[in-house]
Design a protein around this motif. Structure first.
Motif: not given
Length: 380
Positions: A208-235
């Motif tokens: 991931f680091v080599e390919r510049n992929i951001g990795f966010i462990p320990g979190r899940r996607v809790a909801s998605i606002d498709n109109a705003r194109k936003v994913a809200v995480l559980d925190d």
């Protein structure tokens, strides 16, 4: 009522577990016992094939293995939808009739709970064939902006698959010449990509680091606002996206919940024998709480343990081999390279994993994994 005087084994679900179990029983007993395998679908598809469909490597028709090609002595494969399960009486009702058994094996896997994550039903996901096809059509239009690979809950099938998706997406965008205009982030509710194998996890994080992929462990996607194109995480953190590639939350099918077999959302079993609290009733695969990952190779191993137990009981001889909790997973690292991790859940005080570094040579191993099962189960 049993009119044939043959022992009756009823297997619900023709995935890895159901196919392997019925194949083993057929090899041992042939037509001397009555084995019925029920599934609502008309074809089997390897889970890893959905990534091939999504990235345009294969079509959905190319990865389908029709159940009409499954022919084993002593086994009837019926395409029916299960409407109720009575584990106490080992009695199953379908849209076509009623089936009773001396031994019942529930191998119905896990369903996707889109409603558990608000907004996901209107977003993209790659864990169904239809979702993979929609992303296949959407990917060519993504030329700049933020891509977010988001897992909505754990446990989920094939733990390395979201990591593979992020790495394969990188390759896809590089090949199209637009990677520099695109950002890739990956949200995972686990503490690391493959928790039982720190070495595998380190290799993936390094990729991931080599390919510049951001990795966010320990979190899940809790909801998605498709109109705003936003994913809200559980925190509560909000992450913008232009392309969302989701993994839905998993749960056992409704018909299993209604049967009363579940505790805390999954079927409780003896992790070594796969027996439930109901006499003559077993559960294997993604719906069973075995303490091992929800992946085909582990369902297959559990099926071998159930087959061994049934063979001992039906022949009144020998000693059953227990489920060993061992499995091998292949991981796409991109660039045609495949990594391999061998995980052992039961031999020691805690699960351990042995990592084999990603290479082009390991692709042949992965291809053999698929081809050997196609030949064994479908004669293809």
């Amino acid at each position: 009522m049993n009119t044939s005087n043959k022992p009756r084994v009823l297997v619900l679900g023709a995935g890895f577990g159901g196919l392997e179990l019925t194949s083993l029983l057929s090899e041992t007993f042939g037509a001397s016992i009555d084995v019925t395998l029920i599934d609502k679908s008309d074809a089997f598809i390897f889970g890893f094939s959905k990534l091939d469909v999504m990235f345009g490597h294969k079509t959905a028709d190319q990865v389908r293995l029709p159940y009409s090609n499954y022919a084993k002595p002593g086994v009837r494969l019926l395409r029916q939808t299960i409407t109720s399960i009575d584990p106490e009486r080992r009695r199953v009702t379908t849209d076509a009739g009623v089936h009773e058994a001396d031994f019942l094996v529930v191998a119905l896997g896990a369903d996707y709970d889109f409603d558990a994550t608000p907004g996901l039903a209107r977003a993209n996901e790659f864990y169904t064939v239809a979702g993979a096809e929609r992303l296949r059509d959407a990917l060519p239009t993504f030329t700049r902006g933020r891509a977010l690979v988001g897992v909505c809950g754990a446990p989920y099938k094939c733990p390395p698959a979201p990591s593979e998706c992020a790495l394969m997406l990188h390759d896809y965008l590089v090949k199209r010449g637009v990677r520099g205009d695109c950002e890739i982030n990956f949200v995972l509710p686990l503490p690391s990509p493959v928790p039982p194998s720190p070495e595998t996890s380190r290799a993936l994080v390094a990729a991931f680091v080599e390919r510049n992929i951001g990795f966010i462990p320990g979190r899940r996607v809790a909801s998605i606002d498709n109109a705003r194109k936003v994913a809200v995480l559980d925190d509560g953190v909000e992450m913008q996206f232009d392309l969302f590639l989701g993994v839905p939350r998993h749960r056992v099918p409704d018909v299993v919940i209604a049967s009363g077999m579940t505790e805390s959302g999954w079927i409780t079993v003896n992790s070594r024998t796969l027996e439930t609290s109901y006499a003559g009733v077993y559960a294997v695969g993604d719906g069973a709480n075995t303490g091992t990952p929800k992946a085909g190779v582990f369902a297959e191993g559990a099926a071998r343990a159930v087959a061994s137990d049934l063979i001992v009981k039906l022949t009144n001889s020998g000693t059953a081999k227990q489920y060993d909790g061992f499995g091998t997973c292949y991981i796409e690292f991109g660039g045609g390279r495949i990594g391999k991790v061998e995980v052992d859940f039961f031999s020691g005080p805690k699960p351990t994993g042995t990592y084999h570094e990603a290479s082009l040579a390991l692709r042949a191993d992965k291809e053999h994994f698929g081809s050997s099962r196609r030949a064994r189960w479908f004669g293809m």
